[in-house]
Scaffold this active site. Structure first.
Site, PDB file in Angstrom:
ATOM      1  CG  HIS A  19      -2.126   0.868   1.050  1.00 42.28           C
ATOM      2  ND1 HIS A  19      -3.330   0.385   0.562  1.00 42.28           N
ATOM      3  CD2 HIS A  19      -2.332   2.179   1.295  1.00 42.28           C
ATOM      4  CE1 HIS A  19      -4.211   1.367   0.519  1.00 42.28           C
ATOM      5  NE2 HIS A  19      -3.636   2.474   0.957  1.00 42.28           N
ATOM      6  CG  ASP A  39     -10.728   3.897   4.555  1.00 45.40           C
ATOM      7  OD1 ASP A  39     -10.256   4.873   5.165  1.00 45.40           O
ATOM      8  OD2 ASP A  39     -10.324   3.543   3.437  1.00 45.40           O
ATOM      9  CB  SER A  48      -7.201   5.593   6.144  1.00 49.23           C
ATOM     10  OG  SER A  48      -7.442   5.351   4.792  1.00 49.23           O
ATOM     11  CE  LYS A  69      -7.524   1.858   2.023  1.00 53.31           C
ATOM     12  NZ  LYS A  69      -7.767   3.106   2.745  1.00 53.31           N
TER      13      LYS A  69
END
Ligand code: URA
Length: 428
Positions: A82, A161, A183, A187
Site C-alpha cells: 500500500h 473508511d 485508513s 483496509k
C-alpha cells in the site's frame, strides 16, 4: 454517548475512551452521526492527534465496520502493498500481477484519489466495465482463481473508511498520521494478510513532506500491524516529482501496461521492482528480483492482469490495445520558457493541475474524467531547449484547462544542473 461532547473533548486536547471511539465510528458508518459532525471530529483529530490506545481503537472500529475476510484456508502466503499516496504513483497496478505470477497471493483493497494524489481505484475504473466494488464472496472467488484481486472499500468492505476517506478529501484533513495510518490499516487488516509492504511517500507531492514525518508514519503503521500479527516493512520513497511520465487515470493504466511489457519508465520500473522484492522476501521466495523479471519477460504478469480485468468485469482487450481506454478530445503543450536543465518538477503542482482538469475530485460528489491528465516530458536532470514541451496536457473542457494551467506552468524550475534524488530513501 453524545457526538458533540466527543468532538469538543478532542478539540480541547482530551482523550477518547476505546468504547467512545467504537461508538463514534459505528454511528458514522450507519448514518447516526452525520458528515458535518464527523468532519469536525476529523479536524479535531488532525489538530490534536490520537494516542496509541485511541489509534488502536479507531483502526479496529474502522476494520469492524464491515466484513473481515477469513482467507486462512487459502494456500499461499498473502502479501500486499500500500502506498501513502503520490502523484503518478500507479505502482500497485503492475506490481500485483507480477507478484501474483510468482505464486504469492495478493488480496488488494485500495483507495481512491485523495487531494492532489491519484488513487488505484479511480485508475482501474478507467478500464471500461472494470468493477472495484466486490462483495466478499466475489472478492474471494477472484482471489482463488487469479491469485490476486484489486478492490475498494465498499458497503461491505471497510465501509467506514469509504465514507471517512471521501470526507477527509473534501475537508482538508488528509495529511494526519493517525488518520492515514488507520485508513490504510483498516483496509489491510480486512484482507487477512500475512505481511504488508508499505510505500511511504516523502516530498513535495506526498502528504508527508519531510523524512521525519515519513518515518513517524511508517513506524505508526508498523506498530499497528505488529499488534495484529501482520509483519509490515516500509520503504520511504521520493515523491518530489511525479513517478513515471503519466498523471491521469486512463493514461496511468496504459503506463502500467508498458511496465508489464518491459517498456515502462525507469523510475517506475525500479520502484515496482524494489517493492516486489520486499513482497517476495516476506513470502520467503528466493532470487526475488529474477523471479519478477521472469514474470515480465515471459508475459505471465501481463496475462495475469488480463485475467483479473476480465474477472472484474473489465474489457481485457485494453491490454493488447490501450487505445480502447478513454482519451481526451484536446491536447496542449506547455513549453519551456528558457533553455537549461530541469531542477524542479513539482509533483504537487502537477497533481493539483491534473485534479483541476478533472482527474481528481475537488468535492466529495465530483465524478472523475478518466481521459484527462498530463504527460510529463521533462523530469529533474533533463536538459530542455526554450520552447520544447515540458508536458502535454490532455483535456476535455477548455474552462478546466484554464484552471489547471497556472498550476502546471509553475511546476517546472529550469536552472543550471541537477541530479534527481535517489528513489528509495530508506527502509524500515
Ligand atoms: N492511503 C489510504 O488508504 N488512506 C489514506 O488516508 C492515505 C493514503
Amino acid at each position: 454517548v453524545n457526538a458533540v461532547e466527543l468532538i469538543e473533548r478532542k478539540r480541547d486536547g482530551g482523550r477518547l475512551a476505546p468504547g467512545e471511539v467504537a461508538w463514534l465510528i459505528d454511528a458514522y458508518s450507519t448514518g447516526t452521526v452525520p458528515d458535518y459532525q464527523m468532519a469536525a471530529m476529523a479536524m479535531a483529530v488532525f489538530l490534536r492527534g490520537l494516542d496509541h490506545e485511541e489509534l488502536a481503537a479507531w483502526t479496529v472500529a474502522m476494520l469492524e465496520s464491515g466484513d473481515v475476510l477469513d482467507l486462512s484456508d487459502l494456500p499461499g502466503v498473502k502479501v500486499d502493498k500500500h502506498s501513502t499516496g503520490g502523484v503518478g504513483d500507479k505502482a500497485s497496478i503492475p506490481l500485483a500481477p507480477m507478484v501474483a505470477s510468482t505464486g504469492v497471493v495478493v488480496p488488494m483493497i485500495s483507495g481512491r484519489g485523495l487531494g492532489h494524489t491519484g488513487g488505484t481505484l479511480d485508475k482501474l475504473e478507467a478500464i471500461p466495465g472494470f468493477s472495484t466494488s466486490l462483495d466478499p464472496d466475489r472478492f474471494r472467488r477472484i482471489l482463488e482463481t487469479c491469485g490476486m484481486v484489486m478492490a475498494g472499500q465498499s458497503e461491505t468492505l471497510v465501509p467506514a473508511d469509504r465514507k471517512l476517506y471521501a470526507l477527509r478529501d473534501a475537508t482538508g484533513t488528509v495529511p494526519s498520521i493517525p488518520l492515514i495510518a488507520s485508513s490504510i490499516m483498516s483496509k489491510k487488516l480486512a484482507e487477512d494478510l500475512d505481511a504488508l509492504v508499505l510505500d511511504v511517500k516523502v516530498g513535495r507531492g506526498a502528504f508527508m513532506q519531510d523524512l521525519n514525518d515519513g518515518r513517524r508514519l511508517a513506524d505508526t503503521i508498523i506498530d499497528i500491524g505488529r499488534a495484529r500479527g501482520v509483519t509490515v516493512t516500509a520503504l520511504l520513497t521520493q515523491m518530489d516529482q511525479p513517478l513515471g511520465r503519466e498523471v491521469g487515470n486512463a493514461s496511468e493504466i496504459a503506463e502500467s501496461l508498458a511496465v508489464l511489457r518491459g517498456e515502462g519508465p525507469a523510475d517506475l520500473t525500479e520502484l515496482v521492482m524494489a517493492l516486489g522484492v520486499e513482497m517476495l522476501q516476506m513470502a520467503a521466495i528466493e532470487e526475488p528480483r529474477s523471479r519478477l523479471e521472469r514474470a515480465v519477460a515471459s508475459g505471465e504478469a501481463l496475462e495475469r492482469l488480463t485475467e483479473v480485468i476480465a474477472a472484474q468485469g473489465g474489457d481485457p482487450r485494453v491490454v493488447e490495445n490501450p487505445s480502447l481506454l478513454p482519451s481526451a478530445r484536446h491536447e496542449m503543450e506547455i513549453p519551456a520558457p528558457v533553455s537549461g536543465v530541469v531542477t524542479g518538477c513539482d509533483a504537487r503542482n502537477i497533481g493539483l493541475g491534473a485534479m483541476r482538469l478533472g482527474a481528481g475530485r475537488e468535492r466529495k460528489e465530483d465524478s472523475i474524467d478518466p481521459a484527462v491528465g498530463v504527460t510529463v516530458h521533462a523530469k529533474v536532470g533533463d536538459r530542455v531547449d526554450s520552447g520544447q514541451p515540458l508536458c502535454v496536457v490532455h483535456y476535455n473542457e477548455p474552462g478546466r484547462l484554464d484552471e489547471a494551467r497556472p498550476w502546471l506552468e509553475a511546476a517546472w524550475v529550469i536552472g543550471e544542473g541537477a541530479e534527481p534524488s535517489p528513489l528509495v530513501l530508506e527502509r524500515r
